[in-house]
Design a protein around this motif. Structure first.
Motif, short mmCIF file in Angstrom:
data_model
loop_
_atom_site.label_atom_id
_atom_site.label_comp_id
_atom_site.label_asym_id
_atom_site.label_seq_id
_atom_site.Cartn_x
_atom_site.Cartn_y
_atom_site.Cartn_z
N GLU A 136 -2.79 -2.23 -11.08
CA GLU A 136 -3.46 -2.40 -9.78
C GLU A 136 -3.83 -3.86 -9.57
O GLU A 136 -3.69 -4.40 -8.45
CB GLU A 136 -4.71 -1.52 -9.72
CG GLU A 136 -5.58 -1.75 -8.48
CD GLU A 136 -4.87 -1.41 -7.18
OE1 GLU A 136 -5.11 -2.11 -6.18
OE2 GLU A 136 -4.09 -0.44 -7.17
N ASP A 137 -4.29 -4.53 -10.63
CA ASP A 137 -4.63 -5.95 -10.52
C ASP A 137 -3.39 -6.79 -10.23
O ASP A 137 -3.46 -7.78 -9.48
CB ASP A 137 -5.29 -6.45 -11.81
CG ASP A 137 -6.66 -5.83 -12.04
OD1 ASP A 137 -7.29 -5.42 -11.05
OD2 ASP A 137 -7.10 -5.77 -13.21
N CYS B 138 0.83 -1.21 0.00
CA CYS B 138 0.00 0.00 0.00
C CYS B 138 0.86 1.26 0.00
O CYS B 138 0.57 2.22 -0.72
CB CYS B 138 -0.93 0.00 1.21
SG CYS B 138 -2.28 -1.21 1.10
N LEU C 292 2.10 3.93 -8.12
CA LEU C 292 1.21 3.79 -9.27
C LEU C 292 0.37 5.05 -9.44
O LEU C 292 0.19 5.56 -10.56
CB LEU C 292 0.30 2.58 -9.09
CG LEU C 292 -0.76 2.35 -10.17
CD1 LEU C 292 -0.13 2.21 -11.55
CD2 LEU C 292 -1.61 1.13 -9.84
N LYS C 293 -0.13 5.58 -8.34
CA LYS C 293 -0.92 6.82 -8.39
C LYS C 293 -0.07 7.97 -8.93
O LYS C 293 -0.54 8.76 -9.77
CB LYS C 293 -1.44 7.15 -6.99
CG LYS C 293 -2.29 8.41 -6.94
CD LYS C 293 -2.79 8.66 -5.51
CE LYS C 293 -3.63 9.93 -5.44
NZ LYS C 293 -4.11 10.17 -4.04
N LYS D 42 0.55 7.54 -12.72
CA LYS D 42 -0.63 7.91 -13.51
C LYS D 42 -0.78 9.42 -13.60
O LYS D 42 -1.20 9.95 -14.64
CB LYS D 42 -1.88 7.29 -12.88
CG LYS D 42 -2.02 5.79 -13.10
CD LYS D 42 -3.31 5.28 -12.47
CE LYS D 42 -3.54 3.81 -12.76
NZ LYS D 42 -4.81 3.31 -12.16
N ILE E 288 -0.71 -5.75 -8.62
CA ILE E 288 -0.35 -5.50 -7.22
C ILE E 288 -1.22 -6.34 -6.29
O ILE E 288 -0.74 -6.95 -5.33
CB ILE E 288 -0.49 -4.00 -6.89
CG1 ILE E 288 0.53 -3.18 -7.68
CG2 ILE E 288 -0.31 -3.75 -5.39
CD1 ILE E 288 0.36 -1.69 -7.56
N SER E 289 -2.51 -6.39 -6.59
CA SER E 289 -3.42 -7.19 -5.77
C SER E 289 -3.07 -8.67 -5.84
O SER E 289 -3.18 -9.39 -4.83
CB SER E 289 -4.87 -6.97 -6.23
OG SER E 289 -5.26 -5.62 -6.03
N ASP F 231 -3.54 0.94 -16.03
CA ASP F 231 -4.81 0.59 -15.40
C ASP F 231 -4.84 -0.87 -14.95
O ASP F 231 -5.63 -1.24 -14.08
CB ASP F 231 -5.97 0.85 -16.36
CG ASP F 231 -6.28 2.34 -16.50
OD1 ASP F 231 -5.87 3.11 -15.61
OD2 ASP F 231 -6.90 2.72 -17.51
N SER F 232 -3.99 -1.71 -15.55
CA SER F 232 -3.97 -3.13 -15.18
C SER F 232 -2.98 -3.44 -14.07
O SER F 232 -3.01 -4.54 -13.50
CB SER F 232 -3.63 -3.99 -16.41
OG SER F 232 -2.29 -3.81 -16.79
N ARG G 208 1.16 1.10 -4.52
CA ARG G 208 -0.05 1.84 -4.90
C ARG G 208 0.20 3.34 -4.93
O ARG G 208 -0.34 4.05 -5.78
CB ARG G 208 -1.20 1.48 -3.97
CG ARG G 208 -1.66 0.03 -4.18
CD ARG G 208 -2.94 -0.29 -3.45
NE ARG G 208 -3.43 -1.60 -3.86
CZ ARG G 208 -3.22 -2.73 -3.17
NH1 ARG G 208 -2.54 -2.69 -2.04
NH2 ARG G 208 -3.68 -3.88 -3.61
#
Length: 218
Positions: A52-53, A24, A31-32, A35, A55-56, A49-50, A28
């Motif tokens: 985040e997936d 986190c 990534l923010k 972007k 990272i999860s 946009d992908s 993340r």
């Protein structure tokens, strides 16, 4: 292999915690930031946009108890100073240091062995230089035995497996760093190509390490 002994000191304060905080706070947030700095074309090219997936996915696959310690997070050869007379080691540049899984820091150190920042193309990585299994096992055995006891085969294999999985986290980490650096640094370095290589390695290694695949990030 003296680096293995030095890293033991860095990780002397070990904790047991989940990886979610590390992801986190770093992935993340970066990534923010990436972007916010990218043009729409760059964001589309790198499929931000992908990410985040991804990272999860890593968060899920590497969840559970982890050995946490104070990590350098940028243990490349330029940050490892060796005294030519005494052969003692000093580690410098703690800009990215934080508490997070020690397997990530070791994985990142192994990944940095593919870099040569003193060439005409310092952004180009040579993954044929990534340490082989025997070298990785030797490094980890020295690291684990530096506390005074000999590690069990199970302990060694578990850390070896974790380090290889965290290699994926290293690729995402520095891929995002490359995108951000392209927009905030003026150093003569092809950050975007560097980021592209790290994301490509993530996609190449992901199926074998996590048993899953998907569309490429780029």
């Amino acid at each position: 292999m003296k680096v293995a002994y030095v890293t033991l000191f860095i990780y002397s304060l070990l904790l047991i915690a989940a990886i979610s905080y590390f992801l986190c706070c770093f992935f993340r947030n970066w990534l923010k930031t990436a972007k916010s700095l990218c043009t729409p074309e760059e964001a589309k090219d790198f499929r931000l946009d992908s990410i985040e997936d991804e990272i999860s996915l890593i968060e899920k696959e590497l969840s559970g108890d982890q050995s946490i310690g104070f990590c350098h997070n940028d243990l490349q050869y330029g940050n490892i100073m060796v005294d030519e007379k005494t052969r003692s080691i000093t580690i410098i540049d703690y800009e990215y240091a934080s508490y997070n899984p020690i397997a990530f820091d070791i994985a990142n150190h192994f990944c940095e062995m593919t870099a040569d920042y003193h060439t005409d193309t310092p952004h180009i990585l040579d993954y044929s230089k990534y340490p082989g299994l025997e070298e990785r096992q030797r490094f980890l055995h020295i690291y684990l035995s530096s506390s005074g006891g000999l590690p069990s085969d199970i302990e060694l294999e578990q850390l070896l497996e974790n380090v290889e999985k965290y290699k994926l986290a290293s690729h995402l980490f520095w891929g995002l760093w490359g995108i951000i650096s392209e927009h905030v640094n003026e150093i003569d370095f092809d950050y975007m190509e560097y980021a592209r290589q790290r994301f490509e390695q993530y996609c190449l290694r992901k199926p074998a390490l996590l048993g899953s695949s998907g569309p490429p990030l780029m």
